[in-house]
Design a protein around this motif. Structure first.
Motif, PDB file in Angstrom:
ATOM      1  N   LEU B  49       0.856  -1.104   0.032  1.00  0.00           N
ATOM      2  CA  LEU B  49      -0.086  -0.092   0.099  1.00  0.00           C
ATOM      3  C   LEU B  49       0.842   1.142  -0.016  1.00  0.00           C
ATOM      4  N   GLY B  50       1.913   1.297   0.756  1.00  0.00           N
ATOM      5  CA  GLY B  50       3.007   2.357   0.674  1.00  0.00           C
ATOM      6  C   GLY B  50       3.323   2.657  -0.611  1.00  0.00           C
ATOM      7  N   LYS B  54       3.970   5.853  -3.885  1.00  0.00           N
ATOM      8  CA  LYS B  54       5.169   6.367  -4.554  1.00  0.00           C
ATOM      9  C   LYS B  54       5.529   5.336  -5.623  1.00  0.00           C
ATOM     10  N   PRO B  55       4.884   5.320  -6.662  1.00  0.00           N
ATOM     11  CA  PRO B  55       5.144   4.469  -7.634  1.00  0.00           C
ATOM     12  C   PRO B  55       6.523   4.780  -8.478  1.00  0.00           C
ATOM     13  N   LEU B  62       9.436   3.985 -16.898  1.00  0.00           N
ATOM     14  CA  LEU B  62       8.312   4.578 -17.746  1.00  0.00           C
ATOM     15  C   LEU B  62       8.570   4.139 -19.302  1.00  0.00           C
ATOM     16  N   ILE B  63       9.631   4.352 -19.782  1.00  0.00           N
ATOM     17  CA  ILE B  63       9.864   3.632 -21.330  1.00  0.00           C
ATOM     18  C   ILE B  63       9.318   2.463 -21.441  1.00  0.00           C
ATOM     19  N   LEU B  64       9.995   1.653 -20.550  1.00  0.00           N
ATOM     20  CA  LEU B  64       9.632   0.088 -20.381  1.00  0.00           C
ATOM     21  C   LEU B  64       8.099  -0.136 -20.375  1.00  0.00           C
ATOM     22  N   ASP B 236       6.773  -0.926  -6.091  1.00  0.00           N
ATOM     23  CA  ASP B 236       6.799   0.451  -6.577  1.00  0.00           C
ATOM     24  C   ASP B 236       6.515   0.226  -8.153  1.00  0.00           C
ATOM     25  N   GLU B 237       7.442  -0.510  -8.824  1.00  0.00           N
ATOM     26  CA  GLU B 237       7.118  -0.730 -10.271  1.00  0.00           C
ATOM     27  C   GLU B 237       5.917  -1.475 -10.555  1.00  0.00           C
TER      28      GLU B 237
END
Lengths: 250, 553
Positions: B49-50, B54-55, B62-64, B236-237
Motif C-alpha cells: 500500500l505504501g 510512490k510508484p 516509464l519507457i519500459l 513500486d514498479e
C-alpha cells in the motif's frame, strides 16, 4: 374569517434563469373551492404549482398555505399534511404493488419500522382498501402498478391522496396523457372526492371544457400574469378566445 | 387474487433470499482463522500500500511501461479483429434473421448459438494454455486464445441485438421486395450499429486486460512486466505498470464516450473532424499495425504453425487429452473424479463468495457514486459533502476494474495465504469496479418523478429509499448482478492459476505434469459449472424481467 383561507398569494414573482416566469401574482383561494388554472403552454401554470410546494425558493412571505407562510413549514412531513399533489401518472413507483403505492400516502405518519414492515405485510390495510373502493380499483390491490393502464394508474394516485388526507390538492395537468373519455372520468372523480371531503382543489388543465364543466372558479394565466379570475359560469367564449389567440399575435 | 399470482409477486423476494442464503453458505464453508494471513502479511500490506503512493517513475521504467503497453495493445487489437470476424459470421447466423422461422433456419441458429456458447465458456487463458501445449509458444497462440472466446461473447450479443431489433421497419422492407440478406444490410445493421459499436468498444477495453494476462503463458506485454516486478518484490514498479493499465482503460473509455456522442449527432450536423471519422481512421490504423507487428515478430510466420513437427505435436496433445494410448485416463478413474468434484465445490464456493463480496461492496458505495445523489437531485439534500465522495468512489471503481483479476490475485497472495479467500477477494475487487459503475448508471438514469412525489407525500430519506429508489432500481440491479456472476464463475479458474485454489490450480499443475487426461476431466467440470451458472442466471433474469422493462448488459 381567516380560517377559511386555503391559499393566499401576495404578489408572487418567480424568475428562472433571468426570465420572469410569474410576475406579481396575487389571489386568494378559500377552503373547499374547486379552482382550475388554464392558459396556453408556457403561461407559468406548472411553475405556479411548483412554487406552492416550495420547489421554487421564495424568500419573502409571498405564499401562505392554510394561514401559515410557506417558509414557516418545518419540513416536507409538515407540508404533506396540508398539501397533496397529483400529476401525470409518472408519480407512482411502477415496481411496487398498487396497495403499497396507495399506502405511500401514509409515509408521513409512519415510523421507519412500520413503513418497512408494510412492504412485506401491508399495514393500515383497511384505509387503503376504503380508498381503492372509492376510486373503483378494489380488485387490483396486489397487482404491480406498472401493469395497470394510464387511467387506472391515475386512480391509484387519487387513492394515495385519499390516504394522505391533505387539506389542499394540487393537480398539475393530471389528465394530459389520457384520452378525452378517461380524462373526463378522472376529473369528475377528482372533483367529486374533493367536494365530498370538503378539500380545496387547485388544478392546472389543458382542457377548457373540463374546467368549465367541473370547477367552480377559473383562473387564466398568460405570460406569468392573471388575465381573468372568474366563477366558471361567467367565463365566456370570447374571454377564452382572447386568452389563447393573443399568444399567437405576440 | 389467486395464490399463484401472489407467489409470482414474491418471486423476486424468494430469489433474493436464496441468493443471500447461498452467500452465507459460502461464508461458513471456508475457515476464517488467524492462519489466513502470511506470517509477515501485515508488513507486506504496508509495503504494497505504501508503494501505491510512490510508484517508480524513473525514465527507464516509464519507457519500459510504454513499450509493454504498446505490445499489449497490439495483441488486444489482433485478438479483437479475429473476434469480430467470428462474431459477424456466427452472430448473424445465430440471430435467425437470415433464414427466417423455418426448420432449417432454426437449426442453423441453434447450432451457431451453441457453438458461440461453447467457445465463450472457456476462459481466454485456458484457451491460451491449450494452444501453447498444442502449437507451442507463438504469438498466434495468444491472438487466437484472445479472439476465440471474445468472438463467442461478441457473437452472442450481436445475435441477441439482431433478434430483438424492432420488426416493423424490417417488415416494410420485406413487403417492398427486399431479400432477407438485403434486410440485413438495409434494415438490421443500420438499426443496431450504434449498440454494437459501443459494446465492441467495451469489449476492446476488456481485451486489453486479457491481453495483459497472456503474460502467464509467457507473452510479453504489460502483464509480463508486472509479473517480473512482482517476483523481484519491487511493488513500486508494479504500481507504475498498473497505472499504465488504468490509463489505457481511461483513454479507451474516453474514446468510446466521444464516439457515442458523435454518433448521436445526425450526419450532416457533425463537424468536419468528428469522432466517427477519427475512430474509423484509428480502427484501420490499429488493424494494420497490429498485423504488421505480429507478423514481423520472430518466427511468427502464420504458416510456420503448420509445420509437420507442430502437427505431430498437436496430434499427440489432443489424443492424450482424449486418453488415447493412456493407461488409466483420469476421467475413467473414480478417485480422480472425487478429487475433481471436491475441487469443483471449492471453485463454486470461491465464486459465490466473490459474487457476495462484490454485491455487498457495491451496495455500500453505489448511492454515493451516482450523479443523482452527488448533485442532490434525487434527495434534494445537501450536495456539499457528497461531491468529493462521488469522485473518490468513481475513481476507486475505475482503478479496481482496470486491474485484471489475475493481477489482483498475484498481489493478494503476498498478503493472504493462497486459497479460496484470496481468490474470491481478487475476483471481487475487479468486479466491484464494474458492477458499481453499472449500478450507479442505473440510479443516474432512473425516473426521479416518483421519488419527488414520495417526498411531497412526507416521506423521509430512508422511506424514499425503500419505497422509491430500491423498488425502481432493484430488478436492473439483480439483472446486472447475475450477468457479473456468469463472468465471475468463468474467471474462477484464472485466479486459481495464481494459486487461489480450486479447479484452476489443479489445472495448472496437471498441465505442468503433462497429465492431460486430468486436464480433460477438470475442463469438463469447469464447463459444466459455467453452463449451469449461465442457465440459472438466464432463468433468474427472466424472473426479474417480468413486468419491468430491462436493458441487457
Amino acid at each position: 374569517m381567516t380560517q377559511s383561507t386555503a391559499i393566499e398569494l401576495n404578489s408572487l414573482t418567480v424568475n428562472l434563469e433571468r426570465k420572469i416566469i410569474l410576475s406579481s401574482l396575487s389571489f386568494t383561494v378559500k377552503k373547499g373551492e374547486l379552482v382550475a388554472i388554464i392558459g396556453p403552454s408556457g403561461a407559468g401554470k406548472t411553475t405556479l404549482l411548483n412554487s406552492l410546494i416550495g420547489l421554487n425558493k421564495t424568500t419573502k412571505d409571498e405564499i401562505t398555505i392554510s394561514n401559515l407562510p410557506l417558509n414557516k413549514y418545518k419540513n416536507n412531513k409538515h407540508l404533506a399534511k396540508k398539501i397533496g399533489i397529483i400529476r401525470q401518472q409518472f408519480d407512482l413507483v411502477g415496481q411496487l404493488t398498487v396497495i403499497n403505492n396507495v399506502l405511500a400516502g401514509r409515509l408521513s405518519d409512519w415510523g421507519l419500522f412500520k413503513s418497512l414492515m408494510s412492504l412485506v405485510v401491508p399495514q393500515d390495510k383497511e384505509i387503503a382498501l376504503t380508498a381503492l373502493k372509492r376510486v373503483g380499483l378494489e380488485d387490483k390491490i396486489y397487482q404491480q402498478t406498472s401493469s395497470l393502464s394510464g387511467g387506472e394508474q391515475q386512480r391509484v394516485a387519487l387513492a394515495r391522496l385519499l390516504v394522505q388526507k391533505p387539506e389542499i390538492i394540487l393537480a398539475d395537468e393530471p389528465v394530459s396523457s389520457l384520452d378525452p373519455a378517461r380524462a373526463d372520468d378522472i376529473i369528475s372523480t377528482l372533483t367529486r372526492l374533493a367536494s365530498e371531503e370538503n378539500l380545496t382543489l387547485f388544478a392546472s388543465l389543458h382542457s377548457v371544457e373540463l374546467a368549465r364543466k367541473y370547477f367552480t372558479r377559473i383562473i387564466a394565466l398568460r405570460d406569468g400574469r392573471v388575465t381573468f379570475d372568474l366563477p366558471s359560469s361567467e367565463v365566456t367564449d370570447e374571454l377564452l378566445n382572447n386568452l389563447y389567440e393573443l399568444k399567437e399575435i405576440i | 387474487m389467486t395464490l399463484i399470482s401472489r407467489i409470482s409477486l414474491h418471486r423476486k423476494l424468494i430469489l433474493t433470499i436464496s441468493l443471500i442464503c447461498a452467500f452465507f453458505w459460502s461464508v461458513f464453508s471456508v475457515s476464517w482463522d488467524k492462519d489466513l494471513f502470511n506470517s509477515n502479511g501485515a508488513n507486506t500490506t504496508f509495503l504494497i500500500l505504501g508503494s501505491l503512493f510512490k510508484p517508480n517513475l524513473s525514465p527507464e521504467i516509464l519507457i519500459l511501461g510504454v513499450k509493454a503497453t504498446f505490445i499489449t495493445l497490439m495483441y488486444a487489437s489482433a485478438g479483437m479483429l479475429i473476434a469480430i470476424v467470428i462474431a459477424v459470421i456466427f452472430g448473424t447466423l445465430g440471430s435467425g434473421v437470415l433464414f427466417g422461422n423455418s426448420v432449417f433456419g432454426n437449426a442453423i441458429a441453434t447450432i451457431s448459438r451453441s457453438f458461440l456458447g461453447f467457445i465463450r465458456a472457456i476462459h481466454e487463458l485456458v484457451w491460451a494454455f491449450l494452444f501453447v501445449s498444442s502449437i507451442g509458444l507463438s504469438p498466434y497462440a495468444a491472438v487466437f486464445a484472445l479472439g476465440i472466446p471474445y468472438g463467442g461473447i461478441l457473437g452472442r450479443i450481436l445475435a441477441d441485438i439482431l433478434a430483438d431489433a424492432p420488426k416493423n421497419s424490417i417488415l416494410a422492407l420485406r413487403t417492398s421486395g427486399a431479400s432477407r440478406l438485403q434486410t440485413l444490410f438495409y434494415g438490421y445493421l443500420p438499426m443496431v450499429s450504434a449498440n454494437i459499436i459501443s459494446y465492441t468498444m467495451y469489449r476492446f477495453e476488456c481485451a486489453l486486460r486479457s491481453s495483459a494476462i497472456m503474460s502467464f503463458i509467457g507473452i510479453a506485454g504489460i502483464g509480463y512486466q508486472i509479473q517480473l516486478s512482482l517476483s523481484d518484490l519491487k511493488f513500486d514498479e508494479v504500481w507504475t505498470f498498473i497505472f499504465f493499465l488504468v490509463a489505457m482503460a481511461v483513454l479507451l473509455d474516453f474514446w468510446s464516450i466521444k464516439l457515442r456522442e458523435s454518433m448521436n449527432i445526425p450526419k450532416h450536423e457533425r463537424k468536419k473532424m468528428n469522432w466517427v471519422q477519427i475512430s474509423q481512421v484509428l480502427a484501420v490504423f490499429l488493424a494494420l499495425t497490429t498485423w504488421i507487428y505480429i507478423i514481423s515478430l520472430d518466427d511468427a510466420s502464420f504458416f510456420g504453425i503448420f509445420t509437420e513437427n507442430n502437427l505431430l505435436f498437436a496430434k499427440k496433445f489432443f489424443s492424450s487429452m482424449f486418453g488415447i494410448g493412456v493407461e488409466n485416463p483420469a476421467f475413467l478413474d473414480i478417485e480422480q473424479w472425487k478429487n475433481a468434484i471436491s475441487l469443483t465445490i471449492e471453485t463454486i464456493i470461491m465464486g459465490v463468495l466473490a459474487i457476495g463480496f462484490t454485491a455487498v461492496a457495491s451496495l455500500l458505495t453505489v448511492l454515493l457514486a451516482s450523479k443523482n445523489v452527488a448533485t442532490g437531485q434525487l434527495t434534494m439534500g445537501n450536495s456539499l459533502l457528497t461531491k468529493p465522495f462521488f469522485y473518490l468512489i468513481r475513481g476507486f471503481y475505475i482503478f479496481t476494474r482496470s486491474v485484471p483479476e489475475l493481477v489482483w490475485a498475484m498481489l493478494i497472495v503476498f498478503i493472504i495465504k493462497p486459497g479460496i479467500i484470496p481468490g474470491a477477494i481478487a475476483l471481487a475487487l475487479h468486479n466491484i469496479g464494474i458492477l458499481g459503475k453499472l449500478w450507479a448508471e442505473v440510479i443516474d438514469e432512473m425516473d426521479t418523478r416518483p421519488i419527488r412525489n414520495l417526498q411531497l407525500n412526507g416521506a423521509n430519506y430512508v422511506q424514499m429509499l425503500f419505497y422509491g429508489v430500491i423498488p425502481s432500481v432493484f430488478p436492473q440491479f439483480l439483472s446486472f448482478l447475475f450477468y457479473r456472476a456468469e463472468v465471475i464463475i468463468r474467471t474462477t479458474i484464472v485466479v486459481g492459476l495464481a494459486g487461489a485454489g480450486g479447479l484452476g490450480q489443479e489445472f495448472k499443475m496437471s498441465m505442468s505434469f503433462f497429465d492431460y487426461t486430468n486436464v480433460t476431466l477438470l475442463l469438463i467440470c469447469y464447463i459444466v459449472i459455467v453452463f449451469v451458472t449461465d442457465f440459472l442466471s438466464g432463468l433468474s433474469r427472466k424472473i426479474v424481467k417480468e413486468n419491468s422493462a430491462i436493458a441487457e448488459p
